[in-house]
Scaffold this active site. Structure first.
Site, PDB file in Angstrom:
ATOM      1  N   GLU A 126       0.855  -1.192   0.000  1.00 57.36           N
ATOM      2  CA  GLU A 126       0.000   0.000   0.000  1.00 57.36           C
ATOM      3  C   GLU A 126       0.889   1.240   0.000  1.00 57.36           C
ATOM      4  O   GLU A 126       2.048   1.164   0.412  1.00 57.36           O
ATOM      5  CB  GLU A 126      -0.883   0.009   1.249  1.00 57.36           C
ATOM      6  CG  GLU A 126      -0.072   0.091   2.520  1.00 57.36           C
ATOM      7  CD  GLU A 126      -0.879  -0.286   3.776  1.00 57.36           C
ATOM      8  OE1 GLU A 126      -1.652   0.558   4.219  1.00 57.36           O
ATOM      9  OE2 GLU A 126      -0.703  -1.405   4.290  1.00 57.36           O
ATOM     10  N   LYS A 128       2.785   4.539   1.073  1.00 51.95           N
ATOM     11  CA  LYS A 128       3.197   5.125   2.342  1.00 51.95           C
ATOM     12  C   LYS A 128       2.832   6.608   2.259  1.00 51.95           C
ATOM     13  O   LYS A 128       3.422   7.359   1.484  1.00 51.95           O
ATOM     14  CB  LYS A 128       4.698   4.955   2.548  1.00 51.95           C
ATOM     15  CG  LYS A 128       5.165   5.488   3.880  1.00 51.95           C
ATOM     16  CD  LYS A 128       6.590   5.038   4.159  1.00 51.95           C
ATOM     17  CE  LYS A 128       7.013   5.321   5.572  1.00 51.95           C
ATOM     18  NZ  LYS A 128       7.004   6.716   5.950  1.00 51.95           N
ATOM     19  N   TYR A 237      -5.025   2.441   8.333  1.00 49.30           N
ATOM     20  CA  TYR A 237      -4.230   1.308   7.853  1.00 49.30           C
ATOM     21  C   TYR A 237      -3.688   0.407   8.961  1.00 49.30           C
ATOM     22  O   TYR A 237      -2.998  -0.565   8.699  1.00 49.30           O
ATOM     23  CB  TYR A 237      -3.086   1.783   6.961  1.00 49.30           C
ATOM     24  CG  TYR A 237      -2.185   2.831   7.616  1.00 49.30           C
ATOM     25  CD1 TYR A 237      -1.418   2.516   8.722  1.00 49.30           C
ATOM     26  CD2 TYR A 237      -2.108   4.127   7.109  1.00 49.30           C
ATOM     27  CE1 TYR A 237      -0.605   3.467   9.320  1.00 49.30           C
ATOM     28  CE2 TYR A 237      -1.300   5.079   7.696  1.00 49.30           C
ATOM     29  CZ  TYR A 237      -0.552   4.737   8.810  1.00 49.30           C
ATOM     30  OH  TYR A 237       0.255   5.668   9.404  1.00 49.30           O
ATOM     31  N   CYS A 435      41.785  22.399  14.893  1.00 47.36           N
ATOM     32  CA  CYS A 435      40.358  22.451  15.226  1.00 47.36           C
ATOM     33  C   CYS A 435      39.894  23.910  15.347  1.00 47.36           C
ATOM     34  O   CYS A 435      40.619  24.732  15.911  1.00 47.36           O
ATOM     35  CB  CYS A 435      40.125  21.724  16.541  1.00 47.36           C
ATOM     36  SG  CYS A 435      38.418  21.780  17.072  1.00 47.36           S
ATOM     37  N   CYS A 437      38.047  25.039  17.388  1.00 50.09           N
ATOM     38  CA  CYS A 437      37.721  25.357  18.785  1.00 50.09           C
ATOM     39  C   CYS A 437      38.811  26.252  19.374  1.00 50.09           C
ATOM     40  O   CYS A 437      39.918  26.308  18.854  1.00 50.09           O
ATOM     41  CB  CYS A 437      37.551  24.082  19.611  1.00 50.09           C
ATOM     42  SG  CYS A 437      39.074  23.294  20.119  1.00 50.09           S
ATOM     43  N   CYS A 459      38.706  16.462  16.869  1.00 47.60           N
ATOM     44  CA  CYS A 459      39.464  17.355  17.715  1.00 47.60           C
ATOM     45  C   CYS A 459      40.041  16.480  18.816  1.00 47.60           C
ATOM     46  O   CYS A 459      39.333  15.655  19.392  1.00 47.60           O
ATOM     47  CB  CYS A 459      38.513  18.390  18.296  1.00 47.60           C
ATOM     48  SG  CYS A 459      39.203  19.317  19.654  1.00 47.60           S
ATOM     49  N   CYS A 465      38.084  20.382  25.254  1.00 45.10           N
ATOM     50  CA  CYS A 465      37.578  21.192  24.139  1.00 45.10           C
ATOM     51  C   CYS A 465      36.200  21.725  24.509  1.00 45.10           C
ATOM     52  O   CYS A 465      35.271  20.959  24.718  1.00 45.10           O
ATOM     53  CB  CYS A 465      37.508  20.338  22.871  1.00 45.10           C
ATOM     54  SG  CYS A 465      36.463  21.063  21.592  1.00 45.10           S
TER      55      CYS A 465
HETATM   56  S1  IVH Z   1       2.010   0.956   9.114  1.00 43.23           S
HETATM   57  C1  IVH Z   1       3.667  -0.775  13.130  1.00 43.23           C
HETATM   58  N1  IVH Z   1       1.197   1.922   6.827  1.00 43.23           N
HETATM   59  O1  IVH Z   1       5.032   5.698   8.246  1.00 43.23           O
HETATM   60  C2  IVH Z   1       3.710   0.026  11.896  1.00 43.23           C
HETATM   61  N2  IVH Z   1       2.526   3.318   8.200  1.00 43.23           N
HETATM   62  O2  IVH Z   1       7.798   5.207   8.905  1.00 43.23           O
HETATM   63  C3  IVH Z   1       2.520   0.835  11.665  1.00 43.23           C
HETATM   64  N3  IVH Z   1       2.878   5.561   7.303  1.00 43.23           N
HETATM   65  O3  IVH Z   1       4.647   6.058  11.695  1.00 43.23           O
HETATM   66  C4  IVH Z   1       2.641   1.735  10.519  1.00 43.23           C
HETATM   67  N4  IVH Z   1       1.708   5.291   5.468  1.00 43.23           N
HETATM   68  O4  IVH Z   1       3.071   7.386  10.168  1.00 43.23           O
HETATM   69  C5  IVH Z   1       1.903   2.158   7.945  1.00 43.23           C
HETATM   70  N5  IVH Z   1       0.363   2.686   4.812  1.00 43.23           N
HETATM   71  C6  IVH Z   1       1.051   2.906   5.914  1.00 43.23           C
HETATM   72  C7  IVH Z   1       1.675   4.128   6.158  1.00 43.23           C
HETATM   73  C8  IVH Z   1       2.413   4.306   7.310  1.00 43.23           C
HETATM   74  C9  IVH Z   1       2.439   6.130   6.186  1.00 43.23           C
HETATM   75  C10 IVH Z   1       3.731   6.220   8.281  1.00 43.23           C
HETATM   76  C11 IVH Z   1       3.292   6.092   9.713  1.00 43.23           C
HETATM   77  C12 IVH Z   1       4.462   5.490  10.443  1.00 43.23           C
HETATM   78  C13 IVH Z   1       5.580   5.819   9.520  1.00 43.23           C
HETATM   79  C14 IVH Z   1       6.739   4.871   9.707  1.00 43.23           C
END
Ligand code: IVH
Length: 719
Positions: A126, A128, A237, A435, A437, A459, A465
């Site tokens: 799916e 992200k 999700y 450095c 510093c 350093c 330092c």
């Molecule tokens: S699953 C236990 N599904 O990505 C894991 N996360 O990098 C639960 N995110 O904190 C997350 N799209 O905010 C999941 N289709 C998706 C997502 C997703 C965006 C974000 C979410 C998570 C972050 C992790």
């Protein structure tokens, strides 16, 4: 309590006195509420204080104080964000950057589960979503809480704001579990973002940077009306606590969310194996630009919840999911200067100052150049890091037109150089041998674990330092470490070489109040301070005299021991004393202690060596001793898993296990609060032995340690 005098009847002197008192009381209430999660006032009483403060200020505008509470929070004191502990932690995802990483992820799961490769694991794929994650808690079908992810353990209570989001149902249909936490992403659509910016432009106001930050800012508004005016959206999700599981697959759960009225992402697909998942990645990538919302990769999850449960979690992320990120975004610009920064560990990092350029919607002005070799374009071993058409190394020079890359939240980096555009007078960069510093120490190239010369220049001043000491102190008080309110970078700078009240080591922070009491010149009379702010600062320091062990370990600034490793160590050792004993032994080269530390899941030789080096250094031992004389590090872990029958026990698995792999056994035991060790000693509480167990079984007999088999283990933990 006597009824307060009506504001209209107050004399000027009375008003001034009351404003001073209100400033203190409101600051105290804020502190208790925000930092200690222990409000002593009801919301109504708190609001009454603020209203009284505002009314007095309205009648006597000239008396308004510099530290007036009305300056601190937005206009309407409607809601305050409280901190809420998540019933189930909100974890993040591991990243994969190419197909091989994804295949490795699947292979590792097979290995962990002891599952043959020809029995593929069904995955879901799916998009992200590039937004911010949200936990929505429903009790008896009613939305009772909306919380941000925060540090994963606790987040901010933004319920009032979440209620204004139309995508999010206020109630769940009949038949939904009594407790149901639905998780997903809050985001802003690209067209809505563009419209918001058009309105900003028309009003002559500054433009928003990108949809993600704007969504985050919109959600964290004090006034829910502002949130309501922003068209935030949501995709469901994932989930947190569920009193009943309404499905037994990832796909099934998402279908249930859809039935409950949540938007779910239409591009989500089920895939029979890794090739199927990678095909979906390409489909989604091809559609990326034409989607209504920003996405930054594809998330794969194991579809079977039974398998998800067996696979479990690492510290920060589940073993059953991974984010396959899209390639980073790039842009070209001119490198205007190279500055050298001295980090907490003394590492000199070259930083590129760039002509501002937009990379993937964000303006970038600084980027890392990593180290000397990186600028030069080749390593000590002669390996070429960046080459021209003829395979010759290419260096980076001030004046060059460079490619800059930004991936997710990581620091942007300079990648390559366009040699055709190099100015004729551009000179090779000379890394300073001294450095920057004030000590002007000679800069050394660090030796690596194997004794060869490393690539990082440091350093050599260590604690002498001031940059390093200051950086240590800054890290010590930072948000993920001691998080002392009112003691940030600016104050560290102020106290560091202050003649009356110097703070040059962490312990000095805890003696500030006592030292101030003895000084003739009081801190409260200094410019930039006042009675209230000094009182608040000292109270904030007091409040940190007890602190969770993991924060404490992170705060020490041991190399390679950041937040995650600190958490692992805190869990493995269970107390400061246990860790401290082990660390001192490790520093002395004690074989057993070394082996024990090395045996901890996720702890490898680099960390062990860094701990040995830190505690082998007398200055650091003195620093730690002085500090622990002032405060105490306590563990959550001791309390956390006490209800499991194996919590706090040291367990050894030996022989061949048939119902679980060794990794799975170890992870399971650790999840239940036990420590898993590789060798049997008198400290071992239990040995779980499969067929073929040998010397460890004998050792168990020698030390009188209880031995059970795999079935005994499952019987024990299901008690
Ligand atoms: S699953 C236990 N599904 O990505 C894991 N996360 O990098 C639960 N995110 O904190 C997350 N799209 O905010 C999941 N289709 C998706 C997502 C997703 C965006 C974000 C979410 C998570 C972050 C992790």
């Amino acid at each position: 309590m006597a009824k307060p005098k009506p504001v209209d009847d107050l004399t000027e002197a009375e008003a001034a006195e009351e404003l001073a008192r209100l400033a203190v009381d409101i600051a105290d209430a804020d502190k208790l509420y925000y930092q200690e999660d222990a409000p002593k006032l009801t919301d109504a009483a708190y609001d009454a204080l603020r209203q009284r403060n505002a009314a007095i200020e309205a009648r006597f505008p000239a008396l308004k104080r510099a530290d007036s509470p009305s300056e601190k929070v937005g206009a309407a004191p409607t809601g305050r964000f409280g901190e809420v502990r998540h019933a189930v932690p909100m974890l993040s995802l591991d990243n994969a950057f190419d197909d091989d990483d994804v295949r490795d992820f699947v292979t590792q799961m097979h290995r962990f589960l002891g599952r043959p490769d020809d029995e593929p694991i069904t995955l879901t794929a799916e998009p992200k979503i590039d937004g911010l994650s949200m936990n929505l808690r429903y009790e008896e079908g009613k939305l009772v809480l909306g919380a941000t992810r925060g540090d994963g353990v606790s987040g901010e209570d933004v319920t009032a704001n979440v209620r204004t989001i139309r995508d999010i149902p206020q109630t769940l249909p009949k038949g939904a579990p009594a407790i149901a936490e639905v998780r997903g992403e809050i985001y802003l659509r690209k067209d809505d973002f563009a419209a918001l910016n058009q309105a900003q432009e028309k009003a002559g106001k500054p433009l928003y940077v990108n949809p993600r930050n704007t969504a985050a800012g919109s959600l964290r508004q004090k006034d829910a009306k502002v949130t309501a005016s922003r068209p935030l959206r949501f995709f469901a999700y994932a989930w947190g606590e569920m009193s009943d599981m309404p499905a037994d697959t990832q796909t099934g759960m998402v279908k249930v969310f859809e039935d409950w009225g949540f938007p779910v992402n239409p591009l989500t697909k089920r895939c029979q194996d890794v090739d199927g998942a990678l095909a979906v990645y390409r489909e989604i990538e091809a559609q990326r630009a034409s989607l209504d919302y920003d996405i930054d990769g594809v998330v794969y999850k194991v579809d079977s919840l039974a398998l998800q449960e067996r696979l479990g979690f690492r510290t920060r992320s589940p073993r059953w999911a991974i984010a396959h990120k899209f390639p980073a975004e790039k842009a070209t610009t001119v490198l205007e200067a190279i500055d050298i920064q001295v980090g907490r560990t003394g590492a000199l990092t070259p930083v590129a100052r760039l002509r501002p350029v937009t990379v993937g919607g964000v303006v970038v002005e600084n980027a890392t150049l990593h180290n000397e070799d990186y600028i030069r374009g080749f390593g000590r071993d002669g390996s070429v890091l960046r080459e021209d058409d003829k395979g010759e190394p290419v260096d980076i020079r001030v004046g060059d037109t460079v490619t800059v890359q930004r991936a997710g939240d990581v620091i942007p980096q300079v990648l390559g150089v366009d040699l055709a555009l190099r100015p004729a007078d551009a000179k090779p960069f000379e890394f300073p041998a001294i450095c920057p510093c004030p000590l002007k120490t000679a800069v050394v190239r660090e030796e690596t674990a194997s004794g060869s010369e490393g690539i990082v220049r440091r350093c050599s001043g260590e604690f002498a330092c001031p940059f390093q000491r200051k950086e240590h102190l800054r890290h010590f008080v930072s948000r993920r470490a001691f998080d002392i309110d009112g003691l940030g970078e600016k104050q560290i700078e102020f106290f560091y070489d202050n003649a009356d009240l110097p703070v040059q080591a962490p312990a000095d922070i805890f003696t500030l109040a006592a030292r101030d009491a003895q000084n003739l010149k009081k801190l409260k009379d200094r410019e930039g301070f006042g009675t209230v702010s000094v009182r608040n600062l000292f109270a904030a320091i007091e409040a940190r005299r007890t602190i969770p062990l993991e924060r404490f370990l992170n705060a020490l600034g041991i190399r390679h021991v950041g937040e995650t490793t600190a958490r692992v160590l805190a869990r493995a050792y269970g107390s400061w004393d246990a860790f401290h004993d082990a660390a001192l032994k490790v520093a002395e080269g004690d074989e057993a202690a070394l082996k024990d530390m090395d045996n901890i899941d996720q702890i490898g030789p680099t960390v062990v060596e860094a701990i040995a080096r830190y505690f082998g250094e007398p200055h650091n031992r003195a620093l730690v001793e002085a500090l622990t004389a002032e405060m105490e590090a306590i563990t959550d872990a001791e309390q956390a898993a006490t209800d499991s029958p194996v919590a706090g026990k040291t367990i050894v698995f030996t022989g061949s296990l048939e119902k679980m792999t060794r990794d799975e056994a170890k992870a399971m035991a650790e999840r239940l609060g036990a420590k898993v060790s590789g060798s049997v000693s008198k400290k071992t509480d239990l040995v779980v032995a499969g067929p073929g167990a040998g010397s460890k079984l004998k050792d168990a007999g020698k030390h009188g340690v209880e031995v059970i088999d795999e079935d005994g283990w499952f019987a024990l933990i299901s008690e």
